[in-house]
Design an enzyme around this catalytic site. Structure first.
Site, PDB file in Angstrom:
ATOM      1  CG  HIS A  10      -0.470   0.367   2.471  1.00 56.37           C
ATOM      2  ND1 HIS A  10      -0.151  -0.619   3.316  1.00 56.37           N
ATOM      3  CD2 HIS A  10      -0.204   1.651   2.468  1.00 56.37           C
ATOM      4  CE1 HIS A  10       0.181  -0.529   4.652  1.00 56.37           C
ATOM      5  NE2 HIS A  10       0.714   1.775   4.142  1.00 56.37           N
ATOM      6  CG  ASP A  29      -0.156  -3.941   2.736  1.00 53.22           C
ATOM      7  OD1 ASP A  29       0.433  -3.897   1.712  1.00 53.22           O
ATOM      8  OD2 ASP A  29      -0.378  -3.242   4.158  1.00 53.22           O
ATOM      9  CB  SER A  44       3.297   1.609   6.896  1.00 46.64           C
ATOM     10  OG  SER A  44       1.925   0.760   6.831  1.00 46.64           O
TER      11      SER A  44
END
Length: 342
Positions: free
Chosen positions: A79, A109, A187
């Site tokens: 993402h 992901d 992230s």
């Protein structure tokens, strides 16, 4: 004020001279070493002017990643780079490189990028297996929170074997839950153990706001290892399959099957066909007789499609697995040889 007697907790001389406790000294060194492996990732989209013949790159996302090997492979969350026209990977040394995408899997992901950087300037993280982690162990998250400089947050492994949903709606199983602060910019960055070894990829905050809610998740390193290896070799994740087409969970419930995966039809020359699995049949009177319902694979109970995919993922193409089905209300176990699909 007066000098305080250190008592029985006297520090080693080196730590005492630096004014740090041994644990602090250790964390300072660990951060300095691991920071060399952690990168900033800027995901740029090209904005074109409608009126003028110009275009410019606009940063549309920022996250973290880390060096996987000396060949220049970088691992991050999918993402973080989704929809990018160009991706910039920045190092602590203030050098940055344009990256190309080697492979992605939205289900997990994860994404692998490649940069052309000299091997001597690349410091891959060392890796620990995630099956020997324990709740209560120290967990350290390094990343690029809110697009600021690198940061370190320290916490513990709060829980193991957690599940959360990836962008595609597939559950990521075996996730590590930690209270080390994981913010949007972290992230794709690494979660490390107290020895500075990779134990997971920080990936998700559960709070609706942009703030850290005290609960973060990391994709476990065993999953990362398997997925990254396949993305580097094939550019995609290959997975084992039975060779069936199934009804969606919603359709199965409509067919009054509360639990399990209903086979719609079986692929020709597949392991499922050879094992004798059956799909639905149309009877002479135009009615339909229900196909086999898969209720377990090996030792894993299968309640829905997600369970089936996660159970199969523990195997590889060519493996033989026991599949428990319901057929005409009776339980039956068949052995199916899996095949590899992309």
């Amino acid at each position: 004020g007066g000098r305080v007697d250190p008592g029985p907790f006297a520090l080693p001389v080196a730590a005492a001279q630096s004014g740090l406790r041994p644990e602090e000294e250790h964390l300072v060194k660990l951060f300095e070493k691991a920071s060399r492996s952690v990168v900033f990732i800027t995901n740029a989209a090209i904005k074109r002017s409608i009126f003028l013949d110009t275009s410019r790159e606009v940063a549309q996302g920022i996250g973290s990643g880390f060096v996987w090997d000396k060949k220049g492979h970088i691992v991050t969350n999918y993402h973080v780079i989704a929809g990018a026209d160009s991706i910039i990977v920045g190092f602590d040394s203030k050098t940055s490189y344009r990256a190309r995408v080697v492979g992605v899997t939205a289900d997990k992901d994860l994404a692998v990028l490649k940069i052309d950087a000299p091997a001597q300037g690349l410091y891959p993280l060392s890796i620990r297996r995630s099956d020997n982690l324990k709740v209560g162990m120290m967990a350290l998250a390094i990343g690029n929170p809110f697009g600021l400089d690198r940061s370190l947050s320290k916490g513990i492994i709060s829980a193991l074997g957690r599940e959360f949903r990836s962008l595609t709606g597939r559950t990521i199983t075996g996730a590590i839950q930690t209270d080390a602060a994981i913010n949007p910019g972290n992230s794709g960055g690494p979660l490390l153990d107290s020895g500075g070894r990779l134990i997971g990829v920080n990936t998700k905050i559960t709070s609706g706001s942009r703030s850290n809610s005290g609960v973060g998740f990391a994709i476990p390193v065993n999953t990362v290892n398997r997925v990254v290896g396949q993305l580097i070799r094939f550019g995609k994740v290959k997975r084992p399959a039975l060779g069936i087409y199934n009804f969606s969970d919603e359709q199965a419930r409509y067919l009054d099957v509360e639990k399990g995966v209903v086979i719609r039809n079986v692929a020709k020359n597949s392991g499922a066909e050879r094992a004798g699995l059956r799909g639905i049949k149309e009877l002479r009177n135009g009615r339909i007789s229900l196909g086999d319902v898969i209720i377990a694979v090996a030792t894993e109970v299968v309640d829905d499609t997600d369970d089936l995919l996660n159970a199969l993922e523990k195997f590889k193409g060519g493996d033989k697995v026991k599949v428990k089905i319901l057929r005409d209300g009776k339980e039956k176990t068949l052995t199916v040889q899996l095949q590899e699909i992309e």
